[in-house]
Design an enzyme around this catalytic site. Structure first.
Site, mmCIF file in Angstrom:
data_model
loop_
_atom_site.group_PDB
_atom_site.id
_atom_site.type_symbol
_atom_site.label_atom_id
_atom_site.label_comp_id
_atom_site.label_asym_id
_atom_site.label_seq_id
_atom_site.Cartn_x
_atom_site.Cartn_y
_atom_site.Cartn_z
ATOM 1 N N HIS A 220 15.959 1.914 -7.880
ATOM 2 C CA HIS A 220 16.836 2.244 -6.756
ATOM 3 C C HIS A 220 18.081 3.018 -7.175
ATOM 4 O O HIS A 220 18.802 3.522 -6.320
ATOM 5 C CB HIS A 220 17.178 0.976 -5.970
ATOM 6 C CG HIS A 220 16.066 0.564 -5.060
ATOM 7 N ND1 HIS A 220 16.223 -0.227 -3.952
ATOM 8 C CD2 HIS A 220 14.742 0.859 -5.106
ATOM 9 C CE1 HIS A 220 15.056 -0.401 -3.360
ATOM 10 N NE2 HIS A 220 14.149 0.242 -4.048
ATOM 11 N N SER A 224 13.137 6.658 -5.415
ATOM 12 C CA SER A 224 11.727 6.880 -5.711
ATOM 13 C C SER A 224 11.462 8.333 -6.047
ATOM 14 O O SER A 224 12.111 9.232 -5.498
ATOM 15 C CB SER A 224 10.888 6.526 -4.480
ATOM 16 O OG SER A 224 10.769 5.144 -4.377
ATOM 17 N N LYS A 248 3.956 1.626 6.725
ATOM 18 C CA LYS A 248 2.870 2.179 5.887
ATOM 19 C C LYS A 248 2.441 1.161 4.825
ATOM 20 O O LYS A 248 1.243 0.943 4.611
ATOM 21 C CB LYS A 248 3.348 3.478 5.238
ATOM 22 C CG LYS A 248 2.246 4.243 4.537
ATOM 23 C CD LYS A 248 2.752 5.567 4.015
ATOM 24 C CE LYS A 248 1.695 6.251 3.175
ATOM 25 N NZ LYS A 248 2.174 7.456 2.522
ATOM 26 N N ASP A 249 3.434 0.530 4.165
ATOM 27 C CA ASP A 249 3.105 -0.504 3.168
ATOM 28 C C ASP A 249 2.349 -1.652 3.832
ATOM 29 O O ASP A 249 1.417 -2.208 3.260
ATOM 30 C CB ASP A 249 4.388 -1.075 2.530
ATOM 31 C CG ASP A 249 4.880 -0.223 1.361
ATOM 32 O OD1 ASP A 249 4.138 0.665 0.923
ATOM 33 O OD2 ASP A 249 6.023 -0.442 0.907
ATOM 34 N N GLU A 292 -12.026 -10.793 -20.002
ATOM 35 C CA GLU A 292 -12.088 -10.362 -18.605
ATOM 36 C C GLU A 292 -12.074 -8.834 -18.541
ATOM 37 O O GLU A 292 -11.553 -8.167 -19.456
ATOM 38 C CB GLU A 292 -10.873 -10.914 -17.844
ATOM 39 C CG GLU A 292 -10.914 -12.424 -17.674
ATOM 40 C CD GLU A 292 -11.820 -12.839 -16.530
ATOM 41 O OE1 GLU A 292 -13.052 -12.855 -16.746
ATOM 42 O OE2 GLU A 292 -11.313 -13.146 -15.444
HETATM 43 C C1 HEM Z 1 4.163 -6.910 -11.152
HETATM 44 C C2 HEM Z 1 3.955 -5.654 -11.396
HETATM 45 C C3 HEM Z 1 4.720 -4.537 -10.738
HETATM 46 C C4 HEM Z 1 5.360 -4.525 -9.541
HETATM 47 C C5 HEM Z 1 5.474 -5.659 -8.532
HETATM 48 C C6 HEM Z 1 5.931 -3.214 -9.377
HETATM 49 C C7 HEM Z 1 6.646 -2.806 -8.281
HETATM 50 C C8 HEM Z 1 7.051 -1.507 -8.031
HETATM 51 C C9 HEM Z 1 7.530 -1.016 -6.768
HETATM 52 C C10 HEM Z 1 7.659 -1.855 -5.497
HETATM 53 C C11 HEM Z 1 7.803 0.297 -6.929
HETATM 54 C C12 HEM Z 1 8.260 1.269 -5.820
HETATM 55 C C13 HEM Z 1 7.048 1.704 -5.014
HETATM 56 C C14 HEM Z 1 6.069 2.540 -5.805
HETATM 57 O O1 HEM Z 1 6.489 3.529 -6.423
HETATM 58 O O2 HEM Z 1 4.876 2.169 -5.851
HETATM 59 C C15 HEM Z 1 7.550 0.652 -8.296
HETATM 60 C C16 HEM Z 1 7.750 1.891 -8.863
HETATM 61 C C17 HEM Z 1 7.447 2.221 -10.169
HETATM 62 N N1 HEM Z 1 6.755 1.427 -11.068
HETATM 63 FE FE1 HEM Z 1 6.207 -0.499 -10.799
HETATM 64 N N2 HEM Z 1 5.641 -2.451 -10.470
HETATM 65 C C18 HEM Z 1 4.902 -3.224 -11.332
HETATM 66 C C19 HEM Z 1 4.366 -2.830 -12.548
HETATM 67 C C20 HEM Z 1 4.550 -1.588 -13.119
HETATM 68 C C21 HEM Z 1 3.971 -1.153 -14.365
HETATM 69 C C22 HEM Z 1 3.027 -2.005 -15.208
HETATM 70 C C23 HEM Z 1 4.425 0.122 -14.601
HETATM 71 C C24 HEM Z 1 4.150 1.048 -15.746
HETATM 72 C C25 HEM Z 1 3.767 0.731 -16.887
HETATM 73 C C26 HEM Z 1 5.284 0.498 -13.501
HETATM 74 C C27 HEM Z 1 5.934 1.692 -13.372
HETATM 75 C C28 HEM Z 1 6.611 2.134 -12.239
HETATM 76 C C29 HEM Z 1 7.263 3.424 -12.099
HETATM 77 C C30 HEM Z 1 7.380 4.499 -13.185
HETATM 78 C C31 HEM Z 1 7.784 3.475 -10.802
HETATM 79 C C32 HEM Z 1 8.575 4.627 -10.172
HETATM 80 C C33 HEM Z 1 7.615 5.532 -9.463
HETATM 81 C C34 HEM Z 1 8.300 6.663 -8.752
HETATM 82 O O3 HEM Z 1 9.196 6.425 -7.958
HETATM 83 O O4 HEM Z 1 7.877 7.813 -8.985
HETATM 84 N N3 HEM Z 1 5.333 -0.561 -12.617
HETATM 85 N N4 HEM Z 1 7.070 -0.472 -8.948
#
Ligand code: HEM
Length: 440
Positions: A220, A224, A248-249, A292
């Site tokens: 934030h 995004s 949408k979500d 798994e």
């Molecule tokens: C419990 C696991 C995770 C949750 C709940 C989570 C949650 C989120 C949420 C809500 C967002 C904003 C919406 C979206 O861009 O889809 C986000 C963005 C992002 N997440 Fe995750 N995430 C998780 C795991 C990961 C992992 C494993 C990675 C990478 C190794 C990752 C990398 C990113 C990145 C780089 C963004 C920014 C994307 C952008 O705005 O272009 N996340 N995450």
């Protein structure tokens, strides 16, 4: 940047006003998700998987807490408490167990799509490097949690999986074996290992939840990313998170949950291994020991070293497996291209899809008993995995000529509409450039 549609938080109800003056938690939530948070207007469905991952983390915690109320963490009682008590005697226990078991798989599906979205759209690039790295920390914690959870039913795969995975540590000279014994609390998986795995399996999801808060906080600050990779310029490029992205979500989560429910109800054991319905037996090694499905690509990397060379083959395998994840922390610096989105990187895009195919082959190679074909393909695709990140990506980012970027997010959105008017038969790209010219 200020947005004319952004409404400041103004609590109307006296109780909410009272709370706001003392503990402004609703104000914080409003700022993060409510009308106050600007989101690029062009996010595609790949941006839904972050919230889906959050949903599955919640499902896992809720179902897990109730399962723990009926679970016995003893080598005598574990198998029967899961397969007898929970599956037969506890009200809706079978549903809880199948929901938790398949919830783990769907959590990984969501997170893998989320990670590959990040790889394609360059979400790991500045200024979101920390979002990416915190994501990787979450991923490592998820792997540890899933591994320990799989041990808890104390079936054959639980037991032998624990043997193999903790056996990785004994590959390290001198310190390896003492570390393994310390982790297990003994020389082989037994009561001590089971109780500590249960304790940690209960704890780690809450640690994951805490890191998710940091992950979203770090997101934030820059806001995004988006499919063009172009920064937000003015308020025409954004929409308030609520109601647009909550809607949408929300609908997408319902569709995803439907698929999850179909698997949970109609094919609950499809993603698991039948041997885990046999109680753990330290004296009978199963014909094949496979983890798994979500660990298969890493298992293939581990198995791809078969010959001792300076170090024992097993140690090479373990080092390669850990390196395959750790190198992702350096991705923001391995890929130096100033263009974020793969959509505007013609060479990168092709190698991205090769990587996807490579990981699928790795998964296939790691998911079954070793055969000459499996071994050969596993070795080749393991080598290609490292080649991709350590050689191809830096070279492509240095020499590739990217396609022209849209001048702004709203321009790229206009493309689609203006393209409708383009004469039939023109390629999408050509129509796109006509549209950019029209917009300019
Ligand atoms: C419990 C696991 C995770 C949750 C709940 C989570 C949650 C989120 C949420 C809500 C967002 C904003 C919406 C979206 O861009 O889809 C986000 C963005 C992002 N997440 Fe995750 N995430 C998780 C795991 C990961 C992992 C494993 C990675 C990478 C190794 C990752 C990398 C990113 C990145 C780089 C963004 C920014 C994307 C952008 O705005 O272009 N996340 N995450």
């Amino acid at each position: 940047m200020s947005f004319s549609w952004a409404k400041p938080y103004e609590p109307k109800h006296p109780v909410m006003r009272w709370l706001d003056e003392r503990l402004p938690l609703p104000r914080l939530i409003y700022g993060a998700t409510g009308g106050g948070y600007p989101v690029p207007r062009n996010l595609n469905y790949f941006w839904n998987f972050g919230s889906i991952a959050g949903l599955f983390l919640t499902i896992q915690i809720v179902t897990g807490i109730v399962l723990a109320m009926h679970y016995f963490a003893t080598t005598e009682g574990a198998f029967n408490s899961v397969n007898g008590l929970i599956m037969r005697d506890v009200n809706a226990g079978w549903l809880l167990r199948y929901a938790h078991m398949n919830g783990a798989s769907f959590f990984f599906i969501a997170v893998y799509i989320h990670i590959f979205r990040g790889l394609y759209y360059g979400s790991y690039k500045a200024p979101r490097e920390l979002v990416w790295m915190l994501g990787l920390v979450i991923y490592l914690l998820m792997m540890a949690t899933a591994f320990m959870g799989y041990v808890l039913p104390w079936g054959q795969m639980s037991y032998w999986g624990a043997q193999v995975i903790t056996g990785f540590f004994s590959a390290f000279p001198l310190v390896g074996e003492p570390i393994r014994v310390w982790l297990l609390g003994g020389y082989a998986p037994d009561e001590a290992a089971l109780t500590r795995f249960f304790s940690l399996h209960y704890l780690l999801p809450f640690v994951i939840a805490a890191v998710v808060i940091l992950h979203i906080w770090a997101l934030h600050i820059p806001g995004s990313g988006n499919p063009t990779g172009v920064d937000v310029k003015d308020e025409r490029d954004t929409l308030p998170f609520h109601p647009f992205y909550t809607a949408k979500d929300g609908w997408f989560a319902a569709a995803f949950l439907l698929v999850y429910a179909i698997v949970t109800y109609f094919a609950p054991n499809y993603l698991g291994h039948p041997d885990n319905y046999i109680p753990a037996n330290p004296l009978a090694t199963p014909a094949e020991i496979v983890p798994e499905w979500y660990f298969w690509p890493f298992y293939a990397i581990l198995r791809s070293f078969t010959v001792d060379f300076i170090l024992p083959a097993k140690l090479w395998g373990v080092l390669a497996m850990f390196t395959s994840i750790l190198l992702l922390f350096f991705l923001p610096w391995l890929d130096r291209s100033p263009v974020r989105s793969g959509s505007y990187r013609p060479v990168f895009k092709r190698f991205f899809w090769l990587l996807v195919i490579d990981v699928v082959i790795l998964g296939w190679a790691g998911g079954g008993a070793p055969t000459p074909l499996r071994n050969a393909l596993g070795q080749m695709s393991a080598a290609y995995y490292f080649l991709h990140f350590l050689v191809i990506l830096p070279l492509v980012s240095a020499f590739e000529t990217p396609d022209p970027l849209p001048s702004s997010i709203s321009d790229s959105v206009l493309h689609g509409e203006a393209a409708e008017a383009a004469p039939a038969g023109q390629s999408k790209k050509r129509r796109g450039s006509v549209a950019t010219a029209a917009a300019e």
